[in-house]
Write a protein that holds these residues in place. Structure first.
Motif, mmCIF file in Angstrom:
data_model
loop_
_atom_site.group_PDB
_atom_site.id
_atom_site.type_symbol
_atom_site.label_atom_id
_atom_site.label_comp_id
_atom_site.label_asym_id
_atom_site.label_seq_id
_atom_site.Cartn_x
_atom_site.Cartn_y
_atom_site.Cartn_z
ATOM 1 N N GLU A 581 16.787 29.500 -21.651
ATOM 2 C CA GLU A 581 17.992 29.270 -22.434
ATOM 3 C C GLU A 581 18.771 28.058 -21.954
ATOM 4 N N SER A 582 19.018 27.969 -20.646
ATOM 5 C CA SER A 582 19.902 26.918 -20.123
ATOM 6 C C SER A 582 19.166 25.669 -19.660
ATOM 7 N N GLY A 583 17.868 25.776 -19.359
ATOM 8 C CA GLY A 583 17.148 24.642 -18.803
ATOM 9 C C GLY A 583 17.381 24.444 -17.325
ATOM 10 N N PHE A 584 18.117 25.346 -16.685
ATOM 11 C CA PHE A 584 18.410 25.227 -15.249
ATOM 12 C C PHE A 584 17.127 25.412 -14.447
ATOM 13 N N GLU A 585 16.923 24.534 -13.453
ATOM 14 C CA GLU A 585 15.713 24.593 -12.635
ATOM 15 C C GLU A 585 15.848 25.687 -11.583
ATOM 16 N N ARG A 586 15.027 26.724 -11.714
ATOM 17 C CA ARG A 586 15.057 27.846 -10.777
ATOM 18 C C ARG A 586 14.125 27.647 -9.597
ATOM 19 N N LEU A 587 12.978 27.019 -9.847
ATOM 20 C CA LEU A 587 11.982 26.877 -8.793
ATOM 21 C C LEU A 587 11.216 25.584 -9.001
ATOM 22 N N SER A 588 10.953 24.880 -7.913
ATOM 23 C CA SER A 588 10.177 23.651 -7.958
ATOM 24 C C SER A 588 9.245 23.613 -6.759
ATOM 25 N N LEU A 589 7.963 23.341 -7.025
ATOM 26 C CA LEU A 589 6.953 23.234 -5.977
ATOM 27 C C LEU A 589 6.244 21.901 -6.133
ATOM 28 N N SER A 590 6.099 21.154 -5.019
ATOM 29 C CA SER A 590 5.454 19.842 -5.075
ATOM 30 C C SER A 590 4.522 19.667 -3.891
ATOM 31 N N ALA A 591 3.461 18.903 -4.123
ATOM 32 C CA ALA A 591 2.522 18.555 -3.065
ATOM 33 C C ALA A 591 1.950 17.184 -3.367
ATOM 34 N N ALA A 592 1.591 16.443 -2.310
ATOM 35 C CA ALA A 592 1.029 15.106 -2.488
ATOM 36 C C ALA A 592 0.190 14.745 -1.274
ATOM 37 N N GLN A 593 -0.790 13.872 -1.511
ATOM 38 C CA GLN A 593 -1.633 13.351 -0.434
ATOM 39 C C GLN A 593 -2.247 12.037 -0.880
ATOM 40 N N ARG A 594 -2.447 11.151 0.090
ATOM 41 C CA ARG A 594 -3.145 9.894 -0.176
ATOM 42 C C ARG A 594 -4.621 10.016 0.211
ATOM 43 N N VAL A 595 -5.441 9.365 -0.565
ATOM 44 C CA VAL A 595 -6.862 9.240 -0.251
ATOM 45 C C VAL A 595 -7.158 7.759 -0.015
ATOM 46 N N TYR A 596 -7.665 7.440 1.186
ATOM 47 C CA TYR A 596 -7.933 6.047 1.555
ATOM 48 C C TYR A 596 -9.419 5.762 1.374
ATOM 49 N N PHE A 597 -9.722 4.627 0.744
ATOM 50 C CA PHE A 597 -11.113 4.250 0.514
ATOM 51 C C PHE A 597 -11.625 3.275 1.567
ATOM 52 N N ARG A 598 -10.752 2.827 2.473
ATOM 53 C CA ARG A 598 -11.189 2.025 3.614
ATOM 54 C C ARG A 598 -10.121 2.062 4.692
ATOM 55 N N ASP A 599 -10.490 1.632 5.904
ATOM 56 C CA ASP A 599 -9.570 1.672 7.038
ATOM 57 C C ASP A 599 -8.455 0.651 6.859
ATOM 58 N N GLN A 600 -7.311 0.976 7.457
ATOM 59 C CA GLN A 600 -6.187 0.039 7.457
ATOM 60 C C GLN A 600 -6.354 -0.958 8.587
ATOM 61 N N LEU A 601 -6.108 -2.230 8.306
ATOM 62 C CA LEU A 601 -6.270 -3.285 9.304
ATOM 63 C C LEU A 601 -4.944 -3.899 9.737
ATOM 64 N N VAL A 602 -3.929 -3.882 8.883
ATOM 65 C CA VAL A 602 -2.642 -4.518 9.190
ATOM 66 C C VAL A 602 -1.769 -3.521 9.940
ATOM 67 N N THR A 603 -1.243 -3.944 11.081
ATOM 68 C CA THR A 603 -0.303 -3.132 11.858
ATOM 69 C C THR A 603 0.978 -3.931 12.068
ATOM 70 N N LEU A 604 2.021 -3.233 12.509
ATOM 71 C CA LEU A 604 3.307 -3.906 12.695
ATOM 72 C C LEU A 604 3.232 -4.903 13.836
ATOM 73 N N TYR A 605 2.663 -4.472 14.978
ATOM 74 C CA TYR A 605 2.514 -5.344 16.131
ATOM 75 C C TYR A 605 1.056 -5.331 16.582
ATOM 76 N N PRO A 606 0.576 -6.412 17.182
ATOM 77 C CA PRO A 606 -0.777 -6.393 17.739
ATOM 78 C C PRO A 606 -0.907 -5.277 18.783
ATOM 79 N N GLY A 607 -2.001 -4.576 18.733
ATOM 80 C CA GLY A 607 -2.216 -3.484 19.663
ATOM 81 C C GLY A 607 -1.874 -2.128 19.114
ATOM 82 N N ASP A 608 -1.134 -2.063 17.984
ATOM 83 C CA ASP A 608 -0.859 -0.768 17.361
ATOM 84 C C ASP A 608 -2.161 -0.142 16.871
ATOM 85 N N THR A 609 -2.205 1.175 16.885
ATOM 86 C CA THR A 609 -3.402 1.897 16.469
ATOM 87 C C THR A 609 -3.681 1.686 14.986
ATOM 88 N N ILE A 610 -4.944 1.427 14.646
ATOM 89 C CA ILE A 610 -5.351 1.223 13.259
ATOM 90 C C ILE A 610 -5.729 2.562 12.642
#
Length: 800
Positions: A581-610
């Motif tokens: 009747e009112s449109g008031f949101e009673r319940l909300s459920l959310s989930a998310a995840q990233r899927v990487y297709f290759r390793d990350q190479l850029v880091t903030l500083y040299p020596g940071d873990t890739i």
């Protein structure tokens, strides 16, 4: 708060100027029913000449004699458009303008009412005398009595032996007595001699001379004093004085005495023009007895419209030393936790439909905590030029271009706070590198928005150019034998596709009819790799991984000194249950995840873990209004491999009725360095920056008129309380509330401050004591004031 309670000036009843009321237009009144005409609201007729006002005489008997005297007896009334005079008998001498009222005299004007057994008045000279007047004020709702009222002119009235209260109760909890009060209406000034404020028939405040406004307009004079106590400053009291210099600017002087430190002078100047406005606030303590030095603070804000879409602004804030807010803070963590004071000055232009530009200089004063580790200052931007061009829905396309040219300057090391952070010789007085950055990011997208689904393809090109003065550094605090190149550039394309759908179905939740939605979302991002290890880092950091960042273009936040390479897909799913009747949101459920297709190479500083994982942490979020009075929320970042939580917040809130609420919250955030590299904990000198805190807050009735309010924050990581607030509020029978609030809060890694606030709030008058209301509203979720506000009065409050 200003002493508006002395506004009994309106007791003159017959003397104030009429206030204009605007009539209601059909637009303001809403859509009228067909066939009906909107009538104007009641309004005061203004600018009417005295000779054009008709006078109506009403009485059981009206007599005229040969001397021009009119005698009205028996329910006598003299009515004009601006006033009403009543009495058992009214004698009016037309030749002199003298009016004598005997028996149940009454004057009504501008909703102010004054009565007395008898009064003499001259309508031409507007002078007269009223014996034993009782008065009710239309503007403030206050009322009072006096032994005598003398009207010397339309502008000046004197009251003798006055008793006044702004409390509309039959038996007021508070009132003011004064042997003599002079009211000057044109000057909007009242002067009371030897005024005494009584609370429950007990005198609590005395002043030999009080100057106060007679209308709601501002008036120069003393404001109500405030007082309190704290462990850092001792007992303190301030007595502000307000100067109403002009309709568009004013000044407040704020002397503040602290028993442990001395007399601090403060001032606030505000101004407003047709195209400009601003304010200045500052404090100065010539000799702090506790610190043995002078202490000061100032803040200046100014905005100015220059025409043609061009505007200027100035915001400057500075303090004398690092510990100023820790020693002089009045509202706890809202000030004592300051670490950076920003200042800026510049111009902004928006004179074209699709373009915007600005030129600003930004500087920061870093406030160090001697008991903690050294805090690297932020870079000053001297200056920063920004040009934006944007056009949306141009043949279905959205185009935007953001362009910056920024000169970054690291402030020189400030001695006397910490040991110099870099021990290598030859680096002083520098702390890091300086440089200039040019960047441009232009994007084009083609949003396809349809009912129930959307697809937004987007392509962008990021251009960067750096000119760096390394000063022997390759990274902050890390001396390098070979600094990075003097100039370098970077070109990176960024491509993404954002898509989502919304499904709906009829459902039920806790036995109630509901609409359930299912909202899947896919976000694909492609950014090629570029070696950025030699590019300086001025204002870029690792971003927190959350639902907003999961669908963003970069894992780094700030100024894009690093752009992470990416070939990834973010998968999100949200389901909501809405009241049918009112449109008031009673319940909300959310989930998310990233899927990487290759390793990350850029880091903030040299020596940071890739990053080599193929999947990111899980993101979960839930919120529910289980009932109209009970609410739950939860969100978390969870590592499925190590089974560690990297971030989590949870909370519940219960509000069973007005002035009753309880909330419990938990917050956890792992040190971002541990999230990137779990082995960082084994490095020598590592300091864990993980934050974990529990907070309990609430407001609850202890008895019919007594309420408890408080908050308790405990840091599980530091194993200590970071903030404790406890207060009691007592709501009196009518027009008064008493509060006492105690607060203990951390001002540094090792030190805490304890403060106590007391307030006696008298409705219709103001409050005596330091005001803790801001503290309670900011720190206690769901807090509500126990004071019932007095309804606003109008000119037609006693309309006949």
């Amino acid at each position: 708060m200003r002493l508006v309670w002395w506004a009994l000036l309106f007791a003159a009843g017959a003397l104030p100027a009429a206030q204009a009321q605007q009539s209601a237009s059909p637009a303001a009144a809403g859509v009228a029913l067909k066939g009906l005409q909107v009538a104007p609201k009641l309004q005061v007729h203004k600018n009417i000449d005295e000779n054009d006002m008709s006078t109506f005489l009403v009485a059981d008997k009206i007599e005229n004699d040969q001397d021009g005297r009119v005698v009205l007896t028996g329910k006598a009334e003299v009515r004009r458009i601006d006033a009403i005079v009543k009495g058992d008998r009214i004698d009016y001498q037309r030749s002199t303008g003298d009016v004598r009222v005997r028996g149940n005299g009454l004057i009504l004007r501008d909703a102010s009412l004054i009565t007395g057994p008898a009064f003499d008045y001259n309508v031409d000279k507007e002078t007269g005398e009223i014996s034993e007047p009782d008065f009710w004020l239309g503007a403030t709702g206050g009322a009072g009595t006096a032994a005598r009222a003398e009207m010397f002119s339309r502008n000046h009235m004197r009251l003798t032996d006055v008793s006044y209260s702004g409390c509309p109760c039959p038996d007021p909890a508070w009132y003011i007595k004064s042997p003599k009060v002079d009211l000057h209406f044109d000057e909007n000034e009242g002067i009371a001699r030897d005024g005494v404020l009584y609370f429950k028939d007990f005198p609590i405040l005395y002043s030999p001379y009080l100057s106060f406004p007679v209308r709601k307009e501002r008036k120069s004079g003393f404001l109500l004093p405030t007082y309190g106590t704290s462990s850092s400053g001792g007992f303190e009291v301030s007595v502000p004085y307000y100067f109403n210099l002009a309709p568009n600017y004013d000044l407040t002087l704020i002397p503040r005495y602290l028993s442990k430190r001395g007399l601090q002078m403060g001032a606030e100047f505000r101004y407003l023009g047709q195209d400009y406005g601003g304010q200045f606030y500052g404090t100065y303590l010539p000799n702090d007895r506790a610190a043995d030095r002078k202490r000061w603070y100032y803040a200046l804000q100014h905005v100015h419209g220059l025409g043609g879409g061009l505007s200027a602004s100035l915001d400057v804030r500075r303090v004398s030393d690092d510990d100023y807010f820790r020693d002089f803070s009045s509202f706890g963590l809202s000030e004592s936790s300051y670490t950076y004071l920003p200042s800026s000055a510049g111009l902004s232009w928006s004179g074209q439909q699709y373009f915007h530009a600005s030129l600003y200089a930004h500087t920061y004063q870093t406030l160090q905590d001697k008991s903690g580790s050294y805090l690297l200052p932020q870079y000053d931007r001297l200056p920063e030029l920004y040009v934006q061009g944007a056009r949306y829905n141009w043949g279905g396309f959205d185009l935007r271009s953001d362009n910056y040219a920024t000169r970054f300057v690291m402030p020189k090391f400030k001695y006397g706070t910490h040991p110099y952070p870099a021990q290598a010789s030859g680096l002083q007085p520098y702390q890091s590198y300086d440089g200039t950055r040019f960047s441009s990011y232009t994007t084009v997208s083609y949003p396809i928005m349809r009912a129930g689904w959307h697809v937004i393809p987007k392509a962008g090109l990021h251009l960067s150019q750096y000119s760096t003065d390394w000063h022997g550094f390759s990274a902050p605090f890390t001396p390098a034998l070979t600094p990075g190149p003097r100039t370098q550039s970077r070109i990176l394309p960024i491509v993404s596709v954002d898509s989502g759908m919304t499904f709906e179905r009829e459902a039920s939740l806790f036995g109630n009819a509901a609409i359930q939605t299912l909202e899947p979302r896919l976000y694909y991002l492609r950014v090629p790799y570029r070696d950025q290890s030699q590019i300086p880092v001025f204002d870029t950091y690792y971003a927190d991984f959350n639902f907003a960042q999961a669908f963003d273009e970069n894992i780094f936040s700030g100024g894009w000194d690093r752009i992470a390479d990416a070939d990834q897909l973010t998968i999100g799913l949200t389901s909501r249950w809405l009241d049918e009747e009112s449109g008031f949101e009673r319940l909300s459920l959310s989930a998310a995840q990233r899927v990487y297709f290759r390793d990350q190479l850029v880091t903030l500083y040299p020596g940071d873990t890739i990053r080599t994982k193929t999947k990111s942490d899980y993101l979960f979020a839930a919120s529910a209004a289980l009932t109209d009075k009970f609410f739950v929320r939860f969100d978390a970042q969870y590592n499925p491999e190590s089974r560690d939580r990297n971030r989590m917040t949870a909370g519940v809130r219960w509000e069973p009725k007005r002035l009753a609420s309880l909330s419990l919250s938990y917050r956890y955030k792992r040190d971002p360095r541990q999230v990137i590299d779990p082995q960082v904990q084994t490095q020598p000198g590592y300091v864990d920056a993980t934050k974990e805190q529990v907070s309990l807050a609430g407001q609850w009735p202890l008895a019919n008129k007594l309420y408890a309010v408080g908050r308790f924050d405990y840091s599980l990581a530091e194993k200590r309380s970071t903030q404790s607030i406890f207060g009691l509020e007592y709501k009196g029978d009518c027009c008064w509330t008493a509060r006492v609030v105690m607060q203990r809060y951390a001002v540094s890694r090792e030190d805490v401050n304890t403060a106590m606030f007391f307030q006696l709030e008298l409705s219709g008058l103001g409050s005596i004591g330091t005001d803790p209301m801001r503290l309670l509203r900011e720190r206690v979720a769901g807090y509500q004031s126990v004071t019932t506000p007095i309804a606003e009065k109008t000119t037609f409050e006693r309309y006949e």
